[in-house]
Design a protein around this motif. Structure first.
Motif, PDB file in Angstrom:
ATOM      1  N   UNK A  30       0.845  -1.198   0.000  1.00  0.00           N
ATOM      2  CA  UNK A  30       0.000   0.000   0.000  1.00  0.00           C
ATOM      3  C   UNK A  30       0.880   1.249   0.000  1.00  0.00           C
ATOM      4  N   UNK A  31       0.615   2.198  -0.899  1.00  0.00           N
ATOM      5  CA  UNK A  31       1.454   3.403  -1.001  1.00  0.00           C
ATOM      6  C   UNK A  31       1.107   4.449   0.055  1.00  0.00           C
ATOM      7  N   UNK A  32       1.369   4.150   1.326  1.00  0.00           N
ATOM      8  CA  UNK A  32       1.035   5.106   2.380  1.00  0.00           C
ATOM      9  C   UNK A  32       2.039   6.257   2.412  1.00  0.00           C
ATOM     10  N   UNK A  33       1.617   7.364   2.973  1.00  0.00           N
ATOM     11  CA  UNK A  33       2.422   8.590   2.987  1.00  0.00           C
ATOM     12  C   UNK A  33       3.797   8.361   3.619  1.00  0.00           C
ATOM     13  N   UNK A  34       3.832   7.577   4.695  1.00  0.00           N
ATOM     14  CA  UNK A  34       5.098   7.356   5.396  1.00  0.00           C
ATOM     15  C   UNK A  34       6.143   6.692   4.505  1.00  0.00           C
ATOM     16  N   UNK A  35       5.689   5.870   3.578  1.00  0.00           N
ATOM     17  CA  UNK A  35       6.627   5.218   2.668  1.00  0.00           C
ATOM     18  C   UNK A  35       7.337   6.246   1.795  1.00  0.00           C
ATOM     19  N   UNK A  36       6.580   7.214   1.273  1.00  0.00           N
ATOM     20  CA  UNK A  36       7.180   8.223   0.410  1.00  0.00           C
ATOM     21  C   UNK A  36       8.037   9.209   1.207  1.00  0.00           C
ATOM     22  N   UNK A  37       7.642   9.474   2.450  1.00  0.00           N
ATOM     23  CA  UNK A  37       8.478  10.321   3.300  1.00  0.00           C
ATOM     24  C   UNK A  37       9.799   9.619   3.614  1.00  0.00           C
ATOM     25  N   UNK A  38       9.720   8.323   3.870  1.00  0.00           N
ATOM     26  CA  UNK A  38      10.937   7.545   4.115  1.00  0.00           C
ATOM     27  C   UNK A  38      11.814   7.526   2.863  1.00  0.00           C
ATOM     28  N   UNK A  39      11.180   7.394   1.695  1.00  0.00           N
ATOM     29  CA  UNK A  39      11.926   7.401   0.435  1.00  0.00           C
ATOM     30  C   UNK A  39      12.640   8.734   0.240  1.00  0.00           C
ATOM     31  N   UNK A  40      11.966   9.827   0.610  1.00  0.00           N
ATOM     32  CA  UNK A  40      12.558  11.156   0.470  1.00  0.00           C
ATOM     33  C   UNK A  40      13.799  11.292   1.352  1.00  0.00           C
ATOM     34  N   UNK A  41      13.675  10.864   2.606  1.00  0.00           N
ATOM     35  CA  UNK A  41      14.819  10.942   3.516  1.00  0.00           C
ATOM     36  C   UNK A  41      15.959  10.039   3.044  1.00  0.00           C
ATOM     37  N   UNK A  42      15.605   8.845   2.616  1.00  0.00           N
ATOM     38  CA  UNK A  42      16.604   7.881   2.145  1.00  0.00           C
ATOM     39  C   UNK A  42      17.366   8.447   0.950  1.00  0.00           C
ATOM     40  N   UNK A  60       8.632   1.174   9.154  1.00  0.00           N
ATOM     41  CA  UNK A  60       8.356   0.497   7.892  1.00  0.00           C
ATOM     42  C   UNK A  60       8.237  -1.009   8.095  1.00  0.00           C
ATOM     43  N   UNK A  61       7.374  -1.616   7.318  1.00  0.00           N
ATOM     44  CA  UNK A  61       7.264  -3.071   7.323  1.00  0.00           C
ATOM     45  C   UNK A  61       8.454  -3.662   6.561  1.00  0.00           C
ATOM     46  N   UNK A  62       8.603  -4.971   6.667  1.00  0.00           N
ATOM     47  CA  UNK A  62       9.682  -5.647   5.942  1.00  0.00           C
ATOM     48  C   UNK A  62       9.550  -5.419   4.435  1.00  0.00           C
ATOM     49  N   UNK A  63       8.317  -5.431   3.933  1.00  0.00           N
ATOM     50  CA  UNK A  63       8.090  -5.241   2.502  1.00  0.00           C
ATOM     51  C   UNK A  63       8.374  -3.798   2.093  1.00  0.00           C
ATOM     52  N   UNK A  64       8.009  -2.848   2.932  1.00  0.00           N
ATOM     53  CA  UNK A  64       8.295  -1.440   2.626  1.00  0.00           C
ATOM     54  C   UNK A  64       9.802  -1.186   2.617  1.00  0.00           C
ATOM     55  N   UNK A  65      10.499  -1.793   3.548  1.00  0.00           N
ATOM     56  CA  UNK A  65      11.959  -1.663   3.578  1.00  0.00           C
ATOM     57  C   UNK A  65      12.566  -2.226   2.292  1.00  0.00           C
ATOM     58  N   UNK A  66      12.074  -3.401   1.884  1.00  0.00           N
ATOM     59  CA  UNK A  66      12.560  -4.015   0.650  1.00  0.00           C
ATOM     60  C   UNK A  66      12.283  -3.113  -0.547  1.00  0.00           C
ATOM     61  N   UNK A 106       1.381  -8.860  -8.403  1.00  0.00           N
ATOM     62  CA  UNK A 106       2.245  -8.301  -7.361  1.00  0.00           C
ATOM     63  C   UNK A 106       2.452  -6.805  -7.598  1.00  0.00           C
ATOM     64  N   UNK A 107       2.737  -6.084  -6.527  1.00  0.00           N
ATOM     65  CA  UNK A 107       3.202  -4.710  -6.679  1.00  0.00           C
ATOM     66  C   UNK A 107       4.588  -4.725  -7.317  1.00  0.00           C
TER      67      UNK A 107
END
Length: 247
Positions: A17-29, A52-58, A107-108
């Motif tokens: 799921x493309x939640x906001x926190x994922x994109x914020x984490x991507x920005x920081x990364x 982040x979940x294991x899948x989000x980290x991946x 799959x995503x």
């Protein structure tokens, strides 16, 4: 050739799921990568900060790269219309089959900052000699036969179970599709792909190790994934990430 296929194992779609926190984490990364920080350390940092979940980290690991790395890789990409300018294409067998299989079951997939589309199945599902992966190989070669008229070399990692049988199936499918195809087995598949791609021959792979060592890349599985399952492609693109960078 007569082979008995296995029953496919886990085939439930791997969805993110493309939640906001994922994109914020991507920005920081992305921001910290561009500042030269250690990739693993900052991945651990943003994973912890944004829970982040294991899948989000991946997803971040496979899709976000520094601006310099992303630009270098994007410069290597060969467009579909230009593929026939080259007389040969080298395919990273299991890498490409895995992505097409992911697309087939919904799959995503992630559109990465370096322009390549990647799957998230590597740590969640094994490639086996079952209808899903054989179908993915058939689909990949069938479409390729309509796009490309040159020589095709498919490299399979001999350390993967059933690799010999996949190579045999690939040879038979190439005959059916009138593709001039060679299927190779190698216990050092990455190196074999790189050697086969000397003198600027394009490679179909999303493996970062390979992409960084060759002159040209054709995102065959990624292009097919966007056709098969366009709604399942999650874009982690530079424009999105840069907009959210710290100021």
């Amino acid at each position: 050739m007569s082979l008995e296929l296995e029953i496919c194992g886990k085939t439930a779609p791997i969805r993110l799921s493309p939640r906001r926190e994922l994109f914020e984490a991507a920005a920081d990364f992305y921001y910290l990568l561009n500042r030269g920080y250690n990739r693993k350390l900052i991945l651990d940092l943003v994973t912890s900060r944004y829970s982040l979940s294991r899948l989000e980290r991946l997803c971040l690991y496979r899709s976000v790269f520094s601006k310099s790395v992303s630009n270098l890789r994007r410069a290597k990409l060969v467009k579909v219309g230009a593929l026939n300018e080259y007389g040969k294409l080298v395919i990273d067998g299991f890498n490409q089959v895995s992505t097409v299989a992911s697309a087939l079951i919904g799959d995503t997939l992630v559109a990465s900052t370096d322009g390549l589309v990647r799957d998230l199945a590597a740590t969640n599902r094994k490639v086996t000699l079952c209808p899903l992966y054989v179908s993915a190989l058939y689909f990949l070669l069938s479409i390729l036969s309509r796009l490309f008229k040159g020589d095709v070399v498919i490299v399979f990692d001999s350390q993967v179970s059933w690799s010999k049988h996949f190579a045999e199936i690939a040879r038979e499918l190439c005959k059916l599709q009138s593709l001039n195809c060679t299927a190779l087995l190698s216990n050092k598949a990455d190196l074999t792909v790189v050697v086969q791609a000397k003198e600027g021959i394009p490679v179909a792979s999303s493996d970062s190790v390979i992409v960084d060592r060759v002159a040209r890349v054709f995102d065959l599985a990624g292009e097919l994934g966007k056709i098969i399952s366009p709604c399942a492609v999650l874009e982690i693109v530079v424009s999105q990430v840069e907009e959210a960078q710290p100021t």
